[in-house]
Structures are given as structure tokens and as C-alpha cells.
Design a protein around this motif. Structure first.
Motif, PDB file in Angstrom:
ATOM      1  N   LEU A  96       0.839  -1.186   0.000  1.00 39.96           N
ATOM      2  CA  LEU A  96       0.000   0.000   0.000  1.00 39.96           C
ATOM      3  C   LEU A  96       0.876   1.239   0.000  1.00 39.96           C
ATOM      4  O   LEU A  96       1.839   1.341   0.752  1.00 39.96           O
ATOM      5  CB  LEU A  96      -0.906   0.008   1.237  1.00 39.96           C
ATOM      6  CG  LEU A  96      -1.898  -1.150   1.330  1.00 39.96           C
ATOM      7  CD1 LEU A  96      -2.667  -1.080   2.641  1.00 39.96           C
ATOM      8  CD2 LEU A  96      -2.849  -1.129   0.157  1.00 39.96           C
ATOM      9  N   LEU A  97       0.526   2.181  -0.859  1.00 39.35           N
ATOM     10  CA  LEU A  97       1.262   3.433  -0.999  1.00 39.35           C
ATOM     11  C   LEU A  97       0.536   4.521  -0.224  1.00 39.35           C
ATOM     12  O   LEU A  97      -0.634   4.809  -0.490  1.00 39.35           O
ATOM     13  CB  LEU A  97       1.367   3.809  -2.481  1.00 39.35           C
ATOM     14  CG  LEU A  97       2.026   5.142  -2.818  1.00 39.35           C
ATOM     15  CD1 LEU A  97       3.484   5.138  -2.365  1.00 39.35           C
ATOM     16  CD2 LEU A  97       1.928   5.399  -4.306  1.00 39.35           C
ATOM     17  N   ASN A  98       1.230   5.132   0.735  1.00 37.45           N
ATOM     18  CA  ASN A  98       0.660   6.204   1.545  1.00 37.45           C
ATOM     19  C   ASN A  98       0.555   7.472   0.701  1.00 37.45           C
ATOM     20  O   ASN A  98       1.553   7.976   0.213  1.00 37.45           O
ATOM     21  CB  ASN A  98       1.558   6.431   2.762  1.00 37.45           C
ATOM     22  CG  ASN A  98       1.044   7.506   3.688  1.00 37.45           C
ATOM     23  OD1 ASN A  98       0.092   8.212   3.375  1.00 37.45           O
ATOM     24  ND2 ASN A  98       1.686   7.631   4.826  1.00 37.45           N
ATOM     25  N   GLY A 144      -3.635   9.374   6.169  1.00 33.76           N
ATOM     26  CA  GLY A 144      -4.227   8.075   6.428  1.00 33.76           C
ATOM     27  C   GLY A 144      -4.790   7.367   5.214  1.00 33.76           C
ATOM     28  O   GLY A 144      -5.347   6.286   5.339  1.00 33.76           O
ATOM     29  N   SER A 145      -4.639   7.936   4.045  1.00 36.21           N
ATOM     30  CA  SER A 145      -5.158   7.317   2.820  1.00 36.21           C
ATOM     31  C   SER A 145      -4.046   6.542   2.110  1.00 36.21           C
ATOM     32  O   SER A 145      -2.897   6.963   2.109  1.00 36.21           O
ATOM     33  CB  SER A 145      -5.710   8.381   1.874  1.00 36.21           C
ATOM     34  OG  SER A 145      -6.780   9.059   2.473  1.00 36.21           O
ATOM     35  N   THR A 146      -4.425   5.432   1.504  1.00 37.53           N
ATOM     36  CA  THR A 146      -3.476   4.604   0.767  1.00 37.53           C
ATOM     37  C   THR A 146      -4.110   4.114  -0.527  1.00 37.53           C
ATOM     38  O   THR A 146      -5.335   4.069  -0.653  1.00 37.53           O
ATOM     39  CB  THR A 146      -3.035   3.374   1.589  1.00 37.53           C
ATOM     40  OG1 THR A 146      -4.188   2.605   1.928  1.00 37.53           O
ATOM     41  CG2 THR A 146      -2.303   3.773   2.861  1.00 37.53           C
ATOM     42  N   VAL A 147      -3.260   3.755  -1.479  1.00 37.21           N
ATOM     43  CA  VAL A 147      -3.694   3.080  -2.703  1.00 37.21           C
ATOM     44  C   VAL A 147      -2.794   1.870  -2.900  1.00 37.21           C
ATOM     45  O   VAL A 147      -1.660   1.842  -2.414  1.00 37.21           O
ATOM     46  CB  VAL A 147      -3.649   3.997  -3.955  1.00 37.21           C
ATOM     47  CG1 VAL A 147      -4.639   5.133  -3.839  1.00 37.21           C
ATOM     48  CG2 VAL A 147      -2.267   4.523  -4.202  1.00 37.21           C
ATOM     49  N   VAL A 148      -3.280   0.886  -3.613  1.00 40.95           N
ATOM     50  CA  VAL A 148      -2.471  -0.294  -3.912  1.00 40.95           C
ATOM     51  C   VAL A 148      -1.421   0.113  -4.939  1.00 40.95           C
ATOM     52  O   VAL A 148      -1.752   0.576  -6.033  1.00 40.95           O
ATOM     53  CB  VAL A 148      -3.356  -1.446  -4.441  1.00 40.95           C
ATOM     54  CG1 VAL A 148      -2.503  -2.643  -4.818  1.00 40.95           C
ATOM     55  CG2 VAL A 148      -4.395  -1.828  -3.403  1.00 40.95           C
ATOM     56  N   THR A 161      -8.028  14.581  -0.473  1.00 41.43           N
ATOM     57  CA  THR A 161      -7.331  15.772   0.008  1.00 41.43           C
ATOM     58  C   THR A 161      -7.815  16.215   1.385  1.00 41.43           C
ATOM     59  O   THR A 161      -7.157  17.026   2.026  1.00 41.43           O
ATOM     60  CB  THR A 161      -7.521  16.952  -0.957  1.00 41.43           C
ATOM     61  OG1 THR A 161      -8.904  17.256  -1.053  1.00 41.43           O
ATOM     62  CG2 THR A 161      -6.948  16.644  -2.328  1.00 41.43           C
ATOM     63  N   TYR A 162      -8.955  15.744   1.820  1.00 44.64           N
ATOM     64  CA  TYR A 162      -9.542  16.129   3.106  1.00 44.64           C
ATOM     65  C   TYR A 162      -9.679  17.641   3.214  1.00 44.64           C
ATOM     66  O   TYR A 162      -9.389  18.242   4.243  1.00 44.64           O
ATOM     67  CB  TYR A 162      -8.722  15.572   4.275  1.00 44.64           C
ATOM     68  CG  TYR A 162      -8.805  14.067   4.347  1.00 44.64           C
ATOM     69  CD1 TYR A 162      -9.831  13.456   5.048  1.00 44.64           C
ATOM     70  CD2 TYR A 162      -7.882  13.276   3.686  1.00 44.64           C
ATOM     71  CE1 TYR A 162      -9.924  12.087   5.109  1.00 44.64           C
ATOM     72  CE2 TYR A 162      -7.968  11.901   3.735  1.00 44.64           C
ATOM     73  CZ  TYR A 162      -8.995  11.310   4.450  1.00 44.64           C
ATOM     74  OH  TYR A 162      -9.097   9.944   4.490  1.00 44.64           O
TER      75      TYR A 162
END
Length: 93
Positions: free
Chosen positions: A5-7, A11-15, A47-48
Motif C-alpha cells: 500500500l502506498l501512503n 491516512g489514505s493509501t492506494v495499492v 485531500t480532506y
């Protein structure tokens, strides 16, 4: 099978295996890409409420917005690809 998982910030990640490109949002083509993805409901805003500093394009044709600089995410991605210590722990299904 484990997936790295890429930060992408806050707190968000993508594969990481699904990432096609990490780009800066400043050019007109990238702004058009973002607008088209929003119209087609392929836009993921991570982006929150902060300023968009990078756009991540996935192999599923989804577009992810991040508030972290593209250079920072690219460095994290390179560390994962080189087999170094991942920025986020690996997740096993």
C-alpha cells in the motif's frame, strides 16, 4: 498474495501495483483530466479539504487527488518498488 500500500497522505493509501502515473495538477491537461473524471464519477478526492498537490492515475482509470506533493509520493513509490521498507505495512488478505 500480499499487496503493498502506498501512503498518499492523511491516512489514505492506494495499492501500489495499480498506480499508472503520479503527476502535478498544475497543467491544463491535468485540470481537464480531473474535470472529466469528476463528470464520469471516477474521481476520488483524498485531500480532506486541503489544496490538491498531486494527481494519481490508476489502472482502473480512476483519478485520485492527494494533498501531498507528487515528488513525495513518487519517492515513497520508488522505495516500495525497490523492495525497501514500505511507508505503510503490507496487508495480506
Amino acid at each position: 498474495m500480499d499487496q503493498a500500500l502506498l501512503n498518499i497522505g492523511f491516512g489514505s493509501t492506494v495499492v501500489s501495483e495499480r498506480v499508472v502515473a503520479i503527476v502535478s495538477p498544475n497543467s491544463s491537461p491535468m485540470k481537464r483530466l480531473k474535470d472529466e473524471a469528476r463528470e464520469d464519477r471516477r474521481l476520488i478526492d483524498a485531500t480532506y479539504g486541503r489544496r490538491t498537490r498531486s494527481i494519481i492515475i490508476l489502472d482502473s482509470n480512476h483519478v485520485v487527488l492527494s494533498a501531498v506533493q507528487a515528488e513525495t509520493i513518487s519517492q515513497r513509490f520508488a522505495v516500495l518498488k525497490d523492495g525497501g521498507e514500505p511507508a505503510v505495512a503490507r496487508q495480506e488478505p
